[in-house]
Design an enzyme around this catalytic site. Structure first.
Site, PDB file in Angstrom:
ATOM      1  N   HIS A  20      67.217  69.013  79.329  1.00  0.00           N
ATOM      2  CA  HIS A  20      67.371  67.755  80.061  1.00  0.00           C
ATOM      3  C   HIS A  20      66.068  67.388  80.744  1.00  0.00           C
ATOM      4  CE1 HIS A  20      72.025  67.460  80.084  1.00  0.00           C
ATOM      5  NE2 HIS A  20      71.531  67.715  78.902  1.00  0.00           N
ATOM      6  N   ALA A  21      66.179  66.504  81.712  1.00  0.00           N
ATOM      7  CA  ALA A  21      64.978  65.873  82.257  1.00  0.00           C
ATOM      8  C   ALA A  21      63.869  66.851  82.652  1.00  0.00           C
ATOM      9  CB  ALA A  21      65.358  64.991  83.436  1.00  0.00           C
TER      10      ALA A  21
END
Lengths: 102, 130
Positions: A20-21
């Site tokens: 993810h980010a």
């Protein structure tokens, strides 16, 4: 300067939230530090994406337990694949330069 | 120093601007010149050309500055601020057509790697729905 042969490697993604980010940013930043062309895939047969593209890496949304495949081509291909595998295998450790709230 | 494109975040809300900047600092780090501004001088929601100019100045880099905005006025005021810059700087500041938070993180990541202003803008805009 370049010795041509592509370097391959793979590693199991164990990070709780997957790619993810924050892990994506770390991976992209690391990849950008190498001059070789570096690609990433969530499956052995691809699709391969540019590991230096933050938008593409984040869009891949690789979940936990994905085996990430890397391939690199260029003068520092070997170091690049080794460093990326190490980053994923060590679960994306916080760098000292980054301040972490909470 | 100054070898990375600077990032400016302009929101109607000072809290949104600060929060977006916090995310950039935490996720990308402190190596990219970064400034944010939000709210009107009276303390309400809004944007001001003057504080945008000051933010561009704080984040200034010889490689240029990419601005991320939220809604209408933030964009028009940013464009007005660019027009008020000294001529030699005008061509090196762009407003990105991208979501403010995601765009700022993407743009900063790209800037961190030493990309040009155009590459930084394109990376932020890659996010926008086609």
């Amino acid at each position: 300067m370049t010795d041509g042969a592509p370097v391959n490697g793979s590693v199991l993604l164990t990070h709780e939230v997957g790619l993810h980010a924050r892990p994506s940013v770390k991976l992209t930043k690391l990849a950008k530090g190498f001059s070789s062309k570096i690609e990433l895939a969530a499956a052995e047969g691809g699709p391969w994406i540019d590991a230096k593209s933050i938008v593409k890496v984040m869009a891949a949304k690789a979940p936990k337990h994905t085996v990430l495949h890397f391939r690199a081509e260029g003068p520092d291909a070997e170091e690049a694949v080794a460093a990326l595998i190490d980053l994923v295998a060590s679960d994306f450790p916080e760098q000292p330069s980054e301040s972490v709230a909470r | 120093m100054n070898d990375k494109v600077g990032i400016v975040i302009v929101s109607h809300s000072p809290d949104v601007a600060k929060g977006a900047a916090d995310m950039v600092r935490q996720m990308v780090g402190n190596e990219v010149p970064l400034a944010f501004t939000g709210g009107d001088p009276g303390g309400g929601l809004g944007t001001s050309v003057e504080t945008i100019l000051a933010a561009i100045d704080r984040a200034w880099s010889e490689k240029g500055v990419a601005i991320l905005v939220d809604l209408g006025g933030a964009e028009t005021n940013s464009e007005m601020a660019i027009e008020m810059l000294p001529e030699d700087r005008q061509g090196r500041v762009v407003v990105c057509n991208a979501p403010i938070v995601e765009g700022a993180v993407m743009a900063a990541t790209e800037a961190w790697g030493g990309a040009t202003l155009d590459e930084v803008r394109r990376t932020a805009e890659e996010l926008s729905p086609a």
